[in-house]
Design an enzyme around this catalytic site. Sequence first.
Site, short mmCIF file in Angstrom:
data_model
loop_
_atom_site.label_atom_id
_atom_site.label_comp_id
_atom_site.label_asym_id
_atom_site.label_seq_id
_atom_site.Cartn_x
_atom_site.Cartn_y
_atom_site.Cartn_z
N PHE A 19 3.52 3.68 -7.12
CA PHE A 19 3.23 4.56 -5.99
C PHE A 19 3.39 6.03 -6.40
O PHE A 19 4.37 6.39 -7.07
CB PHE A 19 4.22 4.33 -4.84
CG PHE A 19 4.20 2.98 -4.21
CD1 PHE A 19 3.39 2.72 -3.11
CD2 PHE A 19 5.02 1.96 -4.69
CE1 PHE A 19 3.40 1.47 -2.51
CE2 PHE A 19 5.04 0.72 -4.09
CZ PHE A 19 4.21 0.46 -2.99
N ASP A 20 2.47 6.86 -5.95
CA ASP A 20 2.72 8.30 -5.93
C ASP A 20 3.71 8.57 -4.81
O ASP A 20 3.96 7.71 -3.95
CB ASP A 20 1.40 9.03 -5.69
CG ASP A 20 1.56 10.54 -5.63
OD1 ASP A 20 2.44 11.07 -6.34
OD2 ASP A 20 0.82 11.19 -4.87
#
Length: 301
Positions: free
Chosen positions: A161-162
């Site tokens: 995930f960013d």
Amino acid sequence: MPFSLDDKLVVAISSRALFDFEEENRVFEEGDLKAYETLQRSRLNVAAKPGVAFALIRKLLALNVGEHHRVEVVLLSRSDPISGLRAFRSCAEHGLAIERGVFTRGRAPFGYLNALNASLFLSANQDDVRDALAAGFPAARVLPESARMASTYPDEIRIAFDGDAVLFSDEAERVFQANGVEAFVSHELDNKDLPLADGPLKPLLEALHKLQKLADGGVRPRIRTVLVTARSAPAHERAIRTLMAWNIEIDEAMFLGGLDKGAFLREFEPDFFFDDQIRHCESARVVTATGHVVSGIVNGS
């Protein structure tokens, strides 16, 4: 007793995100619905090839063992119901235990996400994803041209995930866009003890974290999560403190300070990666299956 979705990780996915329907979609986008439906009917007995999110979905469904039904995957598609026959037959051919689906014949399907209690909506249709995110549902646009990584880790589900505008709100990103990096760093230091607001994919991370706890009981495949962010020290602190405030643990964190994410994702080998910035998605898609979270200031939201 009626079946309930309340205690499950529910993934709603379009047939095009799950299977390779790119040829059929080109006919659909030409505006000739009848030609599209005719093509799909002619291929009802031809199983579609795996699509971008296929590997992730197969691994998530592997968490369902015996009487323990932990993950529910539902087809949610603009296709017509007869074309849906091919999607279900393709699921059966590939051994995917998917039993539920909603097919809207061209109408936007995101309205059914509430009834499904969905933790994630994956679609190749940007408008559907944007509408779902605007309505408060975790969603991402799969990039059909993404690489299909042959995972080296069959006993792990690896998801990357960013941070900002994905797991967290885009509050800090707005400061950066308006006033530059120095203002961003100053803002984050001043607020390091104040958790960031929830981002669009926080509900997905929460659901995965609950499933991770089952690994202590020997549940396989194990889930491994990683934060891959352009933040660097000292702005890293607020991100970690936010996760601590949420009582969510992640397995790895990469604070890259603007370095290209693709090389690091190649090393981690995720089954799927989520980012809000298309340039990072373009870098990632040559490495692994990628979802564009069409939210936040960089996407005009």
